[in-house]
Motif scaffolding. Structure first.
Motif, PDB file in Angstrom:
ATOM      1  N   GLY A  20      23.841  -2.920 -14.421  1.00 50.46           N
ATOM      2  CA  GLY A  20      24.103  -2.182 -13.189  1.00 50.46           C
ATOM      3  C   GLY A  20      22.888  -1.467 -12.626  1.00 50.46           C
ATOM      4  O   GLY A  20      22.541  -1.613 -11.450  1.00 50.46           O
ATOM      5  N   SER A  21      22.223  -0.680 -13.476  1.00 46.86           N
ATOM      6  CA  SER A  21      21.049   0.079 -13.015  1.00 46.86           C
ATOM      7  C   SER A  21      19.957  -0.862 -12.514  1.00 46.86           C
ATOM      8  O   SER A  21      19.278  -0.580 -11.521  1.00 46.86           O
ATOM      9  N   GLU A  22      19.789  -1.974 -13.200  1.00 42.73           N
ATOM     10  CA  GLU A  22      18.747  -2.934 -12.814  1.00 42.73           C
ATOM     11  C   GLU A  22      19.011  -3.536 -11.441  1.00 42.73           C
ATOM     12  O   GLU A  22      18.105  -3.600 -10.600  1.00 42.73           O
ATOM     13  N   VAL A  23      20.268  -3.951 -11.174  1.00 40.94           N
ATOM     14  CA  VAL A  23      20.537  -4.572  -9.875  1.00 40.94           C
ATOM     15  C   VAL A  23      20.472  -3.547  -8.748  1.00 40.94           C
ATOM     16  O   VAL A  23      20.104  -3.886  -7.614  1.00 40.94           O
ATOM     17  N   ILE A  24      20.783  -2.295  -9.049  1.00 41.32           N
ATOM     18  CA  ILE A  24      20.644  -1.231  -8.046  1.00 41.32           C
ATOM     19  C   ILE A  24      19.167  -1.038  -7.705  1.00 41.32           C
ATOM     20  O   ILE A  24      18.772  -1.028  -6.529  1.00 41.32           O
ATOM     21  N   PHE A  28      16.982  -1.980  -3.976  1.00 41.08           N
ATOM     22  CA  PHE A  28      16.266  -1.031  -3.116  1.00 41.08           C
ATOM     23  C   PHE A  28      14.746  -1.061  -3.303  1.00 41.08           C
ATOM     24  O   PHE A  28      14.048  -0.224  -2.739  1.00 41.08           O
ATOM     25  N   GLU A  29      14.248  -2.033  -4.059  1.00 37.46           N
ATOM     26  CA  GLU A  29      12.791  -2.259  -4.100  1.00 37.46           C
ATOM     27  C   GLU A  29      12.304  -2.665  -2.714  1.00 37.46           C
ATOM     28  O   GLU A  29      11.179  -2.367  -2.325  1.00 37.46           O
ATOM     29  N   ASP A  30      13.164  -3.353  -1.972  1.00 37.37           N
ATOM     30  CA  ASP A  30      12.860  -3.737  -0.601  1.00 37.37           C
ATOM     31  C   ASP A  30      13.117  -2.520   0.291  1.00 37.37           C
ATOM     32  O   ASP A  30      14.266  -2.158   0.558  1.00 37.37           O
ATOM     33  N   THR A  31      12.064  -1.878   0.727  1.00 37.56           N
ATOM     34  CA  THR A  31      12.201  -0.629   1.489  1.00 37.56           C
ATOM     35  C   THR A  31      12.874  -0.826   2.845  1.00 37.56           C
ATOM     36  O   THR A  31      13.307   0.142   3.469  1.00 37.56           O
ATOM     37  N   ARG A  32      12.999  -2.073   3.300  1.00 36.38           N
ATOM     38  CA  ARG A  32      13.711  -2.325   4.552  1.00 36.38           C
ATOM     39  C   ARG A  32      15.193  -1.956   4.439  1.00 36.38           C
ATOM     40  O   ARG A  32      15.847  -1.689   5.442  1.00 36.38           O
ATOM     41  N   MET A  33      15.699  -1.917   3.203  1.00 34.48           N
ATOM     42  CA  MET A  33      17.090  -1.499   3.001  1.00 34.48           C
ATOM     43  C   MET A  33      17.308  -0.076   3.496  1.00 34.48           C
ATOM     44  O   MET A  33      18.404   0.276   3.944  1.00 34.48           O
ATOM     45  N   LEU A  34      16.244   0.732   3.432  1.00 36.94           N
ATOM     46  CA  LEU A  34      16.366   2.134   3.835  1.00 36.94           C
ATOM     47  C   LEU A  34      16.436   2.299   5.352  1.00 36.94           C
ATOM     48  O   LEU A  34      16.715   3.387   5.846  1.00 36.94           O
ATOM     49  N   GLU A  35      16.184   1.208   6.073  1.00 35.52           N
ATOM     50  CA  GLU A  35      16.379   1.231   7.521  1.00 35.52           C
ATOM     51  C   GLU A  35      17.854   1.040   7.879  1.00 35.52           C
ATOM     52  O   GLU A  35      18.293   1.400   8.965  1.00 35.52           O
ATOM     53  N   ASP A  58       9.176  -0.768  -9.517  1.00 36.66           N
ATOM     54  CA  ASP A  58       8.371   0.254  -8.840  1.00 36.66           C
ATOM     55  C   ASP A  58       9.178   0.972  -7.760  1.00 36.66           C
ATOM     56  O   ASP A  58       8.636   1.584  -6.846  1.00 36.66           O
ATOM     57  N   THR A  59      10.512   0.904  -7.865  1.00 45.81           N
ATOM     58  CA  THR A  59      11.373   1.585  -6.906  1.00 45.81           C
ATOM     59  C   THR A  59      11.193   3.097  -7.013  1.00 45.81           C
ATOM     60  O   THR A  59      11.348   3.668  -8.086  1.00 45.81           O
ATOM     61  N   ALA A  60      10.851   3.732  -5.915  1.00 42.73           N
ATOM     62  CA  ALA A  60      10.623   5.181  -5.914  1.00 42.73           C
ATOM     63  C   ALA A  60      11.952   5.922  -5.826  1.00 42.73           C
ATOM     64  O   ALA A  60      12.782   5.630  -4.957  1.00 42.73           O
TER      65      ALA A  60
END
Length: 347
Positions: A20-24, A28-35, A58-60
């Motif tokens: 679960g934690s890994e797929v989450i 969100f490694e793709d920062t475009r998701m935050l748009e 490297d997900t912040a």
């Protein structure tokens, strides 16, 4: 209601020993998701940071202690607990199960209070979550208790949508659960969901039979003749376009399912085996029929690959997308109902 780019997506962490934690994190490694949304993960930032290092992500992450502290444009981690938790990837652990439920209950409470707009749940282990405080087979049953409406498991992948008359019950008990009342409730729930959640004005719903060859006119069981057919007829007379019952064995292989907006199966495996075969790991489990929106990936904890950094996050990402799409569809539906002259039909 908010515009799409401001949607707050609450995420329950699931089983920390699973994927679960890994797929989450990978989603969100793709920062475009935050748009598209502002994620809030209900967990503990130190534990997620540990898992992040383990899978070389490297997900912040942005740790917060109160939901009011969330920051748009960041991956917020709401600290539901402060203490450390022993992580042993790939193993079932009652203690880890307790934290999965802590996360889920806190996220559900935030959903009820409108602190988050939609909920996406990572996979849990249905065995290790059981306790005196939580005696539910899984997410759906708890949400059914906590939220308004009647929960229905609705598996979705693009235009393939499969609902269930019965879900987590033994196969030996399916037949006695199939009543007119249940069938009416489930089909009406699907019909409403197709309209408000998927913008389909005149949904067409296929109903699968319980028995081989849909009972073969009573030769192989009589549930179709006595219960399913008469109930479908009553629903059709009420203006719900339900058809069937269809023989389940050839329905999907022949491509017949493509003619309908949704298919409703009598029991869990009858619906989920063909769904998962056709959806190739990009399907989403949507809990239809409730006042709030909850989605999840269509897979489990996958202990056998947990902690190895090889998990496919496609289904979880699709679960986030679908939650956002349904949120927006409900806004549009409310506007259309308010202004019926604007109604448009999608097929």
């Amino acid at each position: 209601m908010k515009k799409a780019e401001n949607i707050i997506v609450g995420i329950s962490i699931g089983d920390l020993n699973g994927i679960g934690s890994e797929v989450i994190l990978k989603t969100f490694e793709d920062t475009r998701m935050l748009e598209l949304c502002t994620p809030v993960i209900f967990a503990n930032v130190k534990i997620l940071s540990f898992i992040k290092k383990n899978i070389n992500s490297d997900t912040a992450l942005h740790g917060i202690d109160h939901i009011e502290q969330l920051v748009k444009g960041k991956i917020n981690v709401l600290n539901v607990w402060k203490e450390g938790v022993d992580i042993n990837f790939g193993s079932t652990d009652e203690n880890v199960g307790k934290y999965a439920i802590k996360s889920f209950v806190a996220a559900t409470d935030a959903l009820k209070q409108d602190h988050i707009d939609v909920l996406v749940t990572a996979p849990i282990n249905k065995f290790n979550i059981q306790s005196e405080d939580f005696k539910f087979p899984g997410h759906t049953d708890y949400l059914d208790q906590e939220l308004d409406g009647n929960a229905l498991m609705f598996m979705v992948q693009d235009k393939l949508r499969v609902g269930l008359l019965t879900d987590h019950i033994p196969v030996t008990e399916v037949a006695k659960h199939l009543t007119e009342k249940l069938i009416v409730q489930k089909i009406e729930t699907i019909n409403k969901s197709l309209k408000q959640d998927f913008n389909i004005t005149k949904p067409k719903i296929a109903v699968l039979g319980l028995n081989p060859h849909a009972g073969d006119n009573g030769v192989i069981g009589n549930e179709e003749e006595k219960i399913i057919k008469p109930t479908i007829k009553k629903l059709f007379e009420k203006g719900i376009f339900a058809f069937g019952p269809y023989s389940a064995d050839g329905f999907f292989g022949s491509g017949q399912y493509e003619k309908f907006d949704a298919i409703i199966a009598s029991y869990h495996d009858q619906g989920l085996i063909p769904f998962k075969t056709l959806s190739f790991g990009t399907g989403v489990n949507y809990t239809a029929g409730l006042s709030k929106i909850r989605t999840s990936p269509d897979h489990g904890t996958a202990y056998e690959i947990a902690g190895k950094g090889v998990a496919d996050f496609s289904s979880f990402k699709e679960a986030v997308y679908l939650a956002i799409d349904i949120y927006n569809s409900r806004i549009e539906y409310k506007e259309l109902v308010k202004n019926p002259l604007k109604t448009k039909e999608k097929s």
